[in-house]
Scaffold this motif. Structure first.
Motif, PDB file in Angstrom:
ATOM      1  N   LEU A  91       1.322  23.424  -1.201  1.00 55.25           N
ATOM      2  CA  LEU A  91       0.800  22.583  -2.283  1.00 55.25           C
ATOM      3  C   LEU A  91       1.561  21.257  -2.266  1.00 55.25           C
ATOM      4  CD1 LEU A  91      -0.611  21.954  -5.025  1.00 55.25           C
ATOM      5  CD2 LEU A  91       1.197  23.292  -6.127  1.00 55.25           C
ATOM      6  N   PHE A  92       0.843  20.152  -2.226  1.00 60.86           N
ATOM      7  CA  PHE A  92       1.449  18.820  -2.290  1.00 60.86           C
ATOM      8  C   PHE A  92       1.191  18.232  -3.669  1.00 60.86           C
ATOM      9  CE2 PHE A  92       2.765  17.682   2.045  1.00 60.86           C
ATOM     10  CZ  PHE A  92       2.262  18.772   2.722  1.00 60.86           C
ATOM     11  N   ILE A  93       2.265  17.746  -4.293  1.00 57.41           N
ATOM     12  CA  ILE A  93       2.118  17.127  -5.615  1.00 57.41           C
ATOM     13  C   ILE A  93       2.612  15.685  -5.538  1.00 57.41           C
ATOM     14  CG2 ILE A  93       2.725  17.249  -8.060  1.00 57.41           C
ATOM     15  CD1 ILE A  93       3.255  20.233  -7.705  1.00 57.41           C
ATOM     16  N   GLY A  94       1.711  14.757  -5.869  1.00 62.09           N
ATOM     17  CA  GLY A  94       2.072  13.343  -5.891  1.00 62.09           C
ATOM     18  C   GLY A  94       2.362  12.874  -7.302  1.00 62.09           C
ATOM     19  N   GLU A  95       2.106  11.592  -7.538  1.00 54.76           N
ATOM     20  CA  GLU A  95       2.438  11.007  -8.842  1.00 54.76           C
ATOM     21  C   GLU A  95       1.205  11.001  -9.768  1.00 54.76           C
ATOM     22  OE1 GLU A  95       4.829   7.417  -8.657  1.00 54.76           O
ATOM     23  OE2 GLU A  95       3.761   6.603 -10.391  1.00 54.76           O
ATOM     24  N   ALA A  96       0.288  10.089  -9.502  1.00 61.66           N
ATOM     25  CA  ALA A  96      -0.875   9.923 -10.373  1.00 61.66           C
ATOM     26  C   ALA A  96      -2.006   9.333  -9.543  1.00 61.66           C
ATOM     27  CB  ALA A  96      -0.532   8.976 -11.520  1.00 61.66           C
ATOM     28  N   LYS A 150       4.363   8.264 -18.303  1.00 61.34           N
ATOM     29  CA  LYS A 150       5.488   8.453 -19.211  1.00 61.34           C
ATOM     30  C   LYS A 150       5.922   9.918 -19.227  1.00 61.34           C
ATOM     31  CE  LYS A 150       4.043   4.597 -22.038  1.00 61.34           C
ATOM     32  NZ  LYS A 150       3.348   4.121 -23.212  1.00 61.34           N
ATOM     33  N   THR A 151       7.170  10.120 -19.644  1.00 61.10           N
ATOM     34  CA  THR A 151       7.725  11.478 -19.644  1.00 61.10           C
ATOM     35  C   THR A 151       6.841  12.441 -20.440  1.00 61.10           C
ATOM     36  OG1 THR A 151       9.915  10.522 -19.459  1.00 61.10           O
ATOM     37  CG2 THR A 151       9.815  12.811 -20.156  1.00 61.10           C
ATOM     38  N   LYS A 152       6.352  11.982 -21.592  1.00 64.16           N
ATOM     39  CA  LYS A 152       5.503  12.858 -22.424  1.00 64.16           C
ATOM     40  C   LYS A 152       4.187  13.195 -21.719  1.00 64.16           C
ATOM     41  CE  LYS A 152       6.680  11.858 -27.211  1.00 64.16           C
ATOM     42  NZ  LYS A 152       6.267  11.126 -28.406  1.00 64.16           N
ATOM     43  N   GLU A 153       3.619  12.199 -21.012  1.00 61.75           N
ATOM     44  CA  GLU A 153       2.357  12.430 -20.299  1.00 61.75           C
ATOM     45  C   GLU A 153       2.574  13.438 -19.160  1.00 61.75           C
ATOM     46  OE1 GLU A 153       0.890   7.834 -21.195  1.00 61.75           O
ATOM     47  OE2 GLU A 153       1.762   8.341 -19.239  1.00 61.75           O
ATOM     48  N   LEU A 154       3.697  13.273 -18.463  1.00 60.28           N
ATOM     49  CA  LEU A 154       4.013  14.216 -17.379  1.00 60.28           C
ATOM     50  C   LEU A 154       4.159  15.628 -17.927  1.00 60.28           C
ATOM     51  CD1 LEU A 154       6.666  12.094 -15.445  1.00 60.28           C
ATOM     52  CD2 LEU A 154       4.424  12.772 -14.570  1.00 60.28           C
ATOM     53  N   CYS A 167       0.688  17.116 -19.084  1.00 67.20           N
ATOM     54  CA  CYS A 167      -0.219  17.457 -17.990  1.00 67.20           C
ATOM     55  C   CYS A 167       0.311  18.656 -17.189  1.00 67.20           C
ATOM     56  CB  CYS A 167      -0.430  16.243 -17.085  1.00 67.20           C
ATOM     57  SG  CYS A 167      -2.046  16.218 -16.315  1.00 67.20           S
ATOM     58  N   LYS A 168       1.623  18.721 -17.081  1.00 65.29           N
ATOM     59  CA  LYS A 168       2.212  19.869 -16.363  1.00 65.29           C
ATOM     60  C   LYS A 168       1.963  21.153 -17.135  1.00 65.29           C
ATOM     61  CE  LYS A 168       6.595  21.519 -14.461  1.00 65.29           C
ATOM     62  NZ  LYS A 168       6.842  22.718 -15.239  1.00 65.29           N
ATOM     63  N   GLU A 169       2.272  21.110 -18.425  1.00 65.36           N
ATOM     64  CA  GLU A 169       2.139  22.329 -19.224  1.00 65.36           C
ATOM     65  C   GLU A 169       0.683  22.797 -19.279  1.00 65.36           C
ATOM     66  OE1 GLU A 169       3.749  22.004 -23.176  1.00 65.36           O
ATOM     67  OE2 GLU A 169       2.601  23.763 -23.796  1.00 65.36           O
ATOM     68  N   LEU A 170      -0.228  21.833 -19.453  1.00 68.34           N
ATOM     69  CA  LEU A 170      -1.642  22.197 -19.593  1.00 68.34           C
ATOM     70  C   LEU A 170      -2.289  22.586 -18.268  1.00 68.34           C
ATOM     71  CD1 LEU A 170      -3.153  19.590 -22.057  1.00 68.34           C
ATOM     72  CD2 LEU A 170      -2.894  22.051 -22.406  1.00 68.34           C
ATOM     73  N   TRP A 171      -1.942  21.871 -17.187  1.00 72.37           N
ATOM     74  CA  TRP A 171      -2.730  22.019 -15.954  1.00 72.37           C
ATOM     75  C   TRP A 171      -1.924  22.357 -14.712  1.00 72.37           C
ATOM     76  CZ3 TRP A 171      -6.791  22.874 -18.343  1.00 72.37           C
ATOM     77  CH2 TRP A 171      -7.235  22.078 -19.386  1.00 72.37           C
ATOM     78  N   LEU A 172      -0.888  21.581 -14.448  1.00 66.73           N
ATOM     79  CA  LEU A 172      -0.183  21.774 -13.173  1.00 66.73           C
ATOM     80  C   LEU A 172       0.431  23.174 -13.081  1.00 66.73           C
ATOM     81  CD1 LEU A 172       0.629  20.479 -10.514  1.00 66.73           C
ATOM     82  CD2 LEU A 172       2.650  19.528 -11.644  1.00 66.73           C
ATOM     83  N   ASP A 173       1.063  23.619 -14.157  1.00 66.10           N
ATOM     84  CA  ASP A 173       1.675  24.959 -14.128  1.00 66.10           C
ATOM     85  C   ASP A 173       0.621  26.035 -13.860  1.00 66.10           C
ATOM     86  OD1 ASP A 173       4.173  23.918 -14.599  1.00 66.10           O
ATOM     87  OD2 ASP A 173       4.237  24.451 -16.722  1.00 66.10           O
ATOM     88  N   LYS A 174      -0.559  25.856 -14.444  1.00 65.63           N
ATOM     89  CA  LYS A 174      -1.623  26.856 -14.240  1.00 65.63           C
ATOM     90  C   LYS A 174      -2.147  26.802 -12.796  1.00 65.63           C
ATOM     91  CE  LYS A 174      -3.024  26.856 -19.040  1.00 65.63           C
ATOM     92  NZ  LYS A 174      -3.882  26.167 -20.006  1.00 65.63           N
ATOM     93  N   GLN A 232      10.661  14.650 -10.847  1.00 67.08           N
ATOM     94  CA  GLN A 232      11.002  14.677 -12.281  1.00 67.08           C
ATOM     95  C   GLN A 232      10.073  15.631 -13.034  1.00 67.08           C
ATOM     96  OE1 GLN A 232      10.497  10.920 -14.310  1.00 67.08           O
ATOM     97  NE2 GLN A 232      10.775  11.878 -16.302  1.00 67.08           N
ATOM     98  N   SER A 233       8.785  15.558 -12.724  1.00 71.13           N
ATOM     99  CA  SER A 233       7.814  16.399 -13.421  1.00 71.13           C
ATOM    100  C   SER A 233       8.041  17.879 -13.126  1.00 71.13           C
ATOM    101  CB  SER A 233       6.398  15.990 -13.005  1.00 71.13           C
ATOM    102  OG  SER A 233       5.470  16.972 -13.367  1.00 71.13           O
ATOM    103  N   SER A 234       8.150  18.231 -11.861  1.00 70.86           N
ATOM    104  CA  SER A 234       8.191  19.660 -11.505  1.00 70.86           C
ATOM    105  C   SER A 234       9.565  20.285 -11.688  1.00 70.86           C
ATOM    106  CB  SER A 234       7.727  19.851 -10.058  1.00 70.86           C
ATOM    107  OG  SER A 234       6.334  19.670  -9.989  1.00 70.86           O
ATOM    108  N   LEU A 235      10.614  19.518 -11.465  1.00 70.57           N
ATOM    109  CA  LEU A 235      11.965  20.101 -11.589  1.00 70.57           C
ATOM    110  C   LEU A 235      12.600  19.801 -12.939  1.00 70.57           C
ATOM    111  CD1 LEU A 235      13.423  19.477  -8.004  1.00 70.57           C
ATOM    112  CD2 LEU A 235      12.115  21.427  -8.872  1.00 70.57           C
TER     113      LEU A 235
END
Ligand code: SF4
Length: 183
Positions: A39-44, A95-99, A102-109, A128-131
Motif C-alpha cells: 500500500l502506498f500512501i501519499g499526501e493529498a 492541516k493536522t486536524k484534516e489528516l 481523514c485517517k480515522e474515518l477512511w485511511l484506517d479502514k 506524520q499522518s500514519s505514524l
C-alpha cells in the motif's frame, strides 16, 4: 452489509467531514486491487487527481510509476491512496486536524480491509499522518518502522524527488532497498 474497499470509496466520494470537501471536484479514495500486498500512501490529491478522481495521475504519478517499474513492480498490483482524499485549496499542506479526521474515518479502514504486508509512506505528511508524529526524512528515509502490528517503509514524496536531483537519488536508493525488503 460488511464494509468493502468499494463501499468505502462510495462513502469517501460523499464525505463532508472536514472543510476540504468544499473545494474539491472529485474526492480520490484510492486505486488498486483488493488483494494488494503493498500500500502506498501519499499526501493529498493534486489538481489533476482532483479532476479525474484518481490517485497519482499527474506528473508525480508518472514519476512514481517509473520508480516502481525500475524495481520490477507493476503499478496495477499495488494500492495507492492519499493521507487525505480531497484536494487542498492552492495545493496547501493538509492541516493536522484534516489528516486526523481523514485517517480515522477512511485511511484506517482501508488499511484494515487491505491488510497490506508493507505500507510505503511517501513524504513527511504521510509519515506524520500514519505514524502520528513528525519525523525528519533525512534521518528516517529507507527505514522500516513497525507500529501497532503494521510495517511501514519510509521514503520521500515523488514531487520532492522530481524537484531536487539529490532527493531523487535518495529515493531511487530507497526503492532499491524496498525491493530487497520485499524479497
Ligand atoms: S479530506 Fe477526508 S475527511 Fe476531509 S472531506 Fe475529504 S474525505 Fe472527508
Amino acid at each position: 452489509m460488511p464494509e468493502t474497499l468499494f463501499s468505502l470509496a462510495e462513502q469517501i466520494r460523499r464525505c463532508t467531514a472536514c472543510p476540504l470537501w468544499k473545494q474539491r471536484t472529485l474526492a480520490v479514495p484510492g486505486e488498486g486491487p483488493k488483494n494488494a500486498k503493498l500500500l502506498f500512501i501519499g499526501e493529498a490529491p493534486g489538481v489533476e487527481e482532483d479532476r479525474q478522481g484518481l490517485p497519482f495521475v499527474g506528473r508525480s504519478g508518472k514519476f512514481l510509476t517509473e520508480m516502481l517499474n525500475q524495481i520490477g513492480i507493476d503499478r496495477k498490483t499495488v494500492f495507492i491512496t492519499g493521507s487525505v482524499k480531497c484536494h487542498p485549496p492552492k495545493n496547501r499542506v493538509p492541516k493536522t486536524k484534516e489528516l486526523a479526521m481523514c485517517k480515522e474515518l477512511w485511511l484506517d479502514k482501508q488499511v484494515s480491509l487491505l491488510k497490506p504486508k508493507l505500507i510505503v509512506l511517501l513524504g513527511s505528511v504521510a509519515i506524520q499522518s500514519s505514524l502520528g508524529e513528525k519525523k525528519d526524512l533525512a534521518n528516517v528515509h529507507g527505514l522500516v518502522v513497525e507500529k501497532e502490528g503494521l510495517h511501514y517503509f519510509l521514503t520521500y514524496h515523488p514531487s520532492a524527488a522530481m524537484r531536487f536531483p539529490a532527493v531523487r537519488k535518495l529515493m531511487e536508493d530507497d526503492f532499491k532497498k524496498l525491493k530487497r525488503v520485499l524479497n
